[in-house]
Design an enzyme around this catalytic site. Structure first.
Site, short mmCIF file in Angstrom:
data_model
loop_
_atom_site.label_atom_id
_atom_site.label_comp_id
_atom_site.label_asym_id
_atom_site.label_seq_id
_atom_site.Cartn_x
_atom_site.Cartn_y
_atom_site.Cartn_z
N GLN A 14 0.81 -1.21 0.00
CA GLN A 14 0.00 0.00 0.00
C GLN A 14 0.86 1.28 0.00
O GLN A 14 0.34 2.35 -0.23
CB GLN A 14 -0.91 0.01 1.24
CG GLN A 14 -1.94 -1.11 1.27
CD GLN A 14 -2.69 -1.15 2.58
OE1 GLN A 14 -2.13 -1.46 3.63
NE2 GLN A 14 -3.98 -0.84 2.54
N TYR A 18 8.05 -9.95 5.02
CA TYR A 18 7.10 -8.92 4.64
C TYR A 18 7.38 -8.44 3.21
O TYR A 18 8.46 -7.93 2.91
CB TYR A 18 7.15 -7.73 5.59
CG TYR A 18 6.71 -8.01 7.01
CD1 TYR A 18 6.08 -9.20 7.37
CD2 TYR A 18 6.93 -7.07 8.02
CE1 TYR A 18 5.69 -9.45 8.67
CE2 TYR A 18 6.55 -7.31 9.33
CZ TYR A 18 5.93 -8.50 9.66
OH TYR A 18 5.54 -8.75 10.95
N GLN A 58 6.76 -11.61 20.62
CA GLN A 58 5.87 -10.75 19.84
C GLN A 58 4.60 -11.52 19.47
O GLN A 58 4.54 -12.20 18.46
CB GLN A 58 6.56 -10.25 18.57
CG GLN A 58 5.71 -9.23 17.82
CD GLN A 58 6.47 -8.55 16.69
OE1 GLN A 58 6.10 -8.66 15.54
NE2 GLN A 58 7.54 -7.86 17.02
N SER A 64 -1.18 -6.25 15.97
CA SER A 64 -2.61 -6.28 15.64
C SER A 64 -3.50 -5.77 16.77
O SER A 64 -4.49 -6.42 17.13
CB SER A 64 -3.06 -7.68 15.23
OG SER A 64 -4.29 -7.64 14.53
N PRO A 65 -3.22 -4.59 17.33
CA PRO A 65 -4.10 -4.06 18.38
C PRO A 65 -5.50 -3.75 17.90
O PRO A 65 -6.44 -3.71 18.70
CB PRO A 65 -3.37 -2.78 18.81
CG PRO A 65 -2.60 -2.35 17.59
CD PRO A 65 -2.15 -3.65 16.98
N ALA A 95 -7.08 -5.66 15.68
CA ALA A 95 -7.65 -6.90 15.13
C ALA A 95 -7.85 -6.77 13.63
O ALA A 95 -8.92 -7.04 13.10
CB ALA A 95 -8.96 -7.25 15.83
N GLN A 118 -3.34 8.63 9.81
CA GLN A 118 -3.57 7.45 10.63
C GLN A 118 -2.50 7.34 11.72
O GLN A 118 -2.81 6.99 12.87
CB GLN A 118 -3.53 6.19 9.77
CG GLN A 118 -4.73 6.02 8.86
CD GLN A 118 -4.64 4.77 8.00
OE1 GLN A 118 -3.56 4.42 7.52
NE2 GLN A 118 -5.76 4.11 7.79
N ASN A 145 -3.34 7.33 15.70
CA ASN A 145 -2.93 6.22 16.55
C ASN A 145 -2.07 6.69 17.72
O ASN A 145 -2.19 6.17 18.84
CB ASN A 145 -2.16 5.18 15.74
CG ASN A 145 -3.04 4.42 14.76
OD1 ASN A 145 -4.27 4.39 14.91
ND2 ASN A 145 -2.44 3.80 13.77
#
Length: 323
Positions: A27, A54, A180, A210-211, A213, A292, A296
């Site tokens: 992205q 990744y 992790q 992934s806080p 989800a 974003q 956050n």
């Protein structure tokens, strides 16, 4: 920004950090990644998380190019990477933690990141086919050779983590200092139950991922899967069942009321809830836009608002849906 020790180690990491999973190369290009990293840095973030797998190595390349352009003092930031899945075809390069793979993988990551060393390296998953002594010795040697400063695990069971510590203690080797795991309102039993004794017994720290989800906790999936969202990506199809779960989306709608009363967004509430756990060293956040990142980062200010009454209210809504 507050800074927390990584378990019992002396290393301090920002309580909110910035990761590259999904976004980098998929992205975001180098320019967008640089802008987001700069925004995180401006907010006090000093820990940037990555992994060899990744985007098949491209994520590390993008982060390396961004770091070079940003030219921050190396002593002021922390970079991590992870090894297990591999990005080169071959019998000794996929789904393994054997010594041959690990020693080659760290050199590849350092080249892509354009760094002399990484601060933190993880064994991205456990490897039942490689003896634990071989894994721990390889990680120890990686540190002794100056290619990494600390090592840890990711999504290992409590028994596997203890096995690594036992090997390290027996041979006086470098121990893993951090795990992790995924951790959020709907995924918490491993962190809160299975790992409970490890915080005291071995001083394990947590860099949780992934806080939100995978976006479920932002509320974006209440009416289906939005175009351009993570759930709409073909390669992320495995997430769809949970993202569109009716009970969890109904809970999110109730949690929005809690967020409104606290004067924050759902994303900020979800991240702050993770930070409320004293065993969490840092919560890894992700973003594809500067806005974003900035939203956050404000989650750190919400933690103080999560008093006993607010936590009980959240638990009453989401606790029964957690796994």
């Amino acid at each position: 920004m507050n800074y927390r020790r990584l378990g019992r180690s002396g290393l301090k990491v920002s309580e909110l950090s910035f990761g590259s999973w999904v976004t980098y190369a998929n992205q975001m290009d180098t320019g967008a990644a640089l802008d987001c990293m700069a925004a995180a840095w401006d907010a006090g973030v000093n820990f940037f998380d990555n992994a060899e797998v990744y985007a098949n190595g491209k994520s590390e390349t993008i982060m390396g190019e961004a770091l070079k352009k940003l030219a921050w003092p190396r002593v002021k930031y922390v970079v991590s990477t992870k090894f297990f899945w591999g990005i080169v075809e071959g019998p000794n390069t996929k789904n393994t933690l054997n010594r041959k793979y690990l020693m080659d993988a760290i050199d590849g990551s350092l080249a892509r990141l354009q760094l002399d060393f990484v601060d933190l390296v993880y064994c991205h998953r456990p490897d039942p086919n490689t003896p634990m002594e071989e894994v721990v010795w390889a990680m120890h040697d990686m540190i002794e050779r100056g290619k990494a400063l600390y090592w840890g695990t990711s999504e290992w069971s409590a028994s596997e983590i203890m096995a690594a510590h036992n090997v390290a203690e027996k041979h006086h080797l470098r121990r893993p200092v951090v795990e992790q795991p995924e951790y959020n309102l709907f995924h918490r039993k491993r962190v809160e139950v299975e790992y409970q004794h490890l915080y005291k017994d071995v001083g394990m720290g947590l860099t949780t991922w992934s806080p939100l989800a995978s976006g479920l906790l932002t509320g974006k999936y209440k009416a289906g899967v939005p175009e351009g969202s993570r759930g709409a990506m073909p390669r992320m199809a495995f997430l769809l069942e949970k993202l569109t779960d009716k009970a969890r989306n109904a809970a999110v709608m109730q949690l929005e009321g809690v967020a409104k009363d606290l004067g924050c967004s759902m994303a900020q509430l979800a991240i702050a809830w993770c930070l409320k756990n004293p065993h969490v060293s840092t919560v890894i956040t992700g973003a594809s836009r500067v806005s974003q990142v900035q939203e956050n980062m404000k989650a750190a200010d919400v933690v103080a608002k999560l008093d006993e009454a607010a936590m009980k209210r959240i638990e009453a809504i989401a606790g029964g849906l957690a796994e």
